[in-house]
Design a protein around this motif. Structure first.
Motif, PDB file in Angstrom:
ATOM      1  N   ASP A 175       0.805  -1.130   0.015  1.00 48.57           N
ATOM      2  CA  ASP A 175      -0.093  -0.170   0.066  1.00 48.57           C
ATOM      3  C   ASP A 175       0.750   1.152  -0.083  1.00 48.57           C
ATOM      4  O   ASP A 175       0.491   2.145  -0.664  1.00 48.57           O
ATOM      5  CB  ASP A 175      -0.957  -0.114   1.250  1.00 48.57           C
ATOM      6  N   LEU A 176       1.883   1.275   0.724  1.00 42.85           N
ATOM      7  CA  LEU A 176       2.568   2.387   0.909  1.00 42.85           C
ATOM      8  C   LEU A 176       3.485   3.037  -0.590  1.00 42.85           C
ATOM      9  O   LEU A 176       3.203   3.781  -1.011  1.00 42.85           O
ATOM     10  CB  LEU A 176       3.813   2.278   1.941  1.00 42.85           C
ATOM     11  N   PRO A 177       3.907   2.175  -1.146  1.00 43.97           N
ATOM     12  CA  PRO A 177       4.549   2.341  -2.635  1.00 43.97           C
ATOM     13  C   PRO A 177       3.451   2.540  -3.666  1.00 43.97           C
ATOM     14  O   PRO A 177       3.655   3.538  -4.285  1.00 43.97           O
ATOM     15  CB  PRO A 177       5.383   1.156  -2.919  1.00 43.97           C
ATOM     16  N   GLN A 178       2.342   2.149  -3.421  1.00 43.88           N
ATOM     17  CA  GLN A 178       1.109   2.554  -4.465  1.00 43.88           C
ATOM     18  C   GLN A 178       0.870   3.941  -4.139  1.00 43.88           C
ATOM     19  O   GLN A 178       0.720   4.636  -5.039  1.00 43.88           O
ATOM     20  CB  GLN A 178       0.094   1.518  -4.171  1.00 43.88           C
ATOM     21  N   PHE A 179       0.769   4.223  -2.834  1.00 43.32           N
ATOM     22  CA  PHE A 179       0.375   5.650  -2.369  1.00 43.32           C
ATOM     23  C   PHE A 179       1.365   6.542  -3.160  1.00 43.32           C
ATOM     24  O   PHE A 179       1.118   7.569  -3.368  1.00 43.32           O
ATOM     25  CB  PHE A 179       0.234   5.424  -1.010  1.00 43.32           C
ATOM     26  N   ALA A 180       2.727   6.282  -2.835  1.00 40.45           N
ATOM     27  CA  ALA A 180       3.652   7.204  -3.318  1.00 40.45           C
ATOM     28  C   ALA A 180       3.730   7.298  -4.759  1.00 40.45           C
ATOM     29  O   ALA A 180       3.835   8.353  -5.258  1.00 40.45           O
ATOM     30  CB  ALA A 180       5.044   6.436  -2.898  1.00 40.45           C
TER      31      ALA A 180
END
Length: 193
Positions: A175-180
Motif C-alpha cells: 500500500d505505501l509504494p502504491q500511495f507514493a
C-alpha cells in the motif's frame, strides 16, 4: 403391471446398491467424543497467524468398551450454519460422503484408549476463508469408516462458535509504494499544467 414390477425392482436394486457401498449417515453416528477448542465464543482469529488448541477424548460416563472399534481420530474445522447459508459448496448432508461441512483437516492421530485425552495446537492455515466455525472430531474404525463423533458446539451448532478472518491480499508493504506512486503522478500533473 409389468411396469410397476420393474419400477419396484429397480427401486429395491438401488437401495441394495446404496447399502452395499456403505453410505455412512451422520445421524447414525454416536456422539461419544468430548471436544473443546481454545477460541472463545465470538473470537476472531486471523488466518495464517493465530492458533487453535483442540482437545478431545471419549466421554468417561459411557460404558467401558464404547471405544473398542476406534482406531483413528480425525479432527476437522467445520462451517457453522450461519456461514453455509446460500453456499452450496459448504452444504451439510447427512450422507458423510456428500457432506461439505468439515472441509479443513486439523490433525489425524491413532486412537489409544490408554491416552484418552489428547490435544493438538494448529495454526489456522492461510487458505481458510472468512467464516464462522466450530471443531468436530470423528472416530474411525479399522476399515476407515466413521463410527463416532464429537464437536465443540451443541447439536444445533449455535454455541461456542468462532470466526476466522481470511487474508485479504493487501499488505502495508504494498500500500505505501502504491500511495507514493499515485502521489508522484498527481504532483507531476500539477507541475506540468
Amino acid at each position: 403391471m409389468a411396469a410397476y414390477a420393474l419400477l419396484l425392482a429397480s427401486i429395491l436394486f438401488s437401495c441394495l446398491c446404496g447399502s452395499s457401498y456403505g453410505f455412512i449417515l451422520f445421524s447414525s453416528l454416536q456422539k461419544t467424543l468430548l471436544v473443546t477448542a481454545s477460541p472463545r465464543p465470538g473470537q476472531v482469529l486471523k488466518a495464517g497467524m493465530d492458533n487453535i488448541t483442540v482437545s478431545w477424548g471419549v466421554n468417561q460416563t459411557l460404558p467401558a468398551g464404547t471405544d473398542a472399534a476406534y482406531k483413528t481420530i480425525k479432527v476437522k474445522l467445520c462451517y457453522a450454519p450461519v456461514s453455509q447459508t446460500d453456499r452450496a459448496w459448504r452444504k451439510t448432508d447427512d450422507n458423510l460422503s456428500k457432506d461439505k461441512t468439515c472441509q479443513f483437516a486439523i490433525v489425524s492421530r491413532p486412537y489409544t484408549s490408554t491416552n484418552n485425552n489428547q490435544s493438538f495446537t494448529w495454526t489456522v492455515e492461510r487458505d481458510v476463508p472468512t467464516a464462522t466455525y466450530f471443531v468436530r472430531a470423528y472416530a474411525y474404525n479399522s476399515d476407515g469408516a466413521e463410527v463416532a463423533y464429537g464437536q465443540s458446539t451443541d447439536a444445533h451448532k449455535t454455541t461456542n462458535l468462532f470466526d476466522i478472518q481470511a487474508i485479504n491480499g493487501r499488505h502495508v508493504s504494498l500500500d505505501l509504494p502504491q500511495f507514493a506512486l499515485v502521489l508522484s503522478l498527481f504532483w507531476r500533473c500539477l507541475v506540468s499544467s
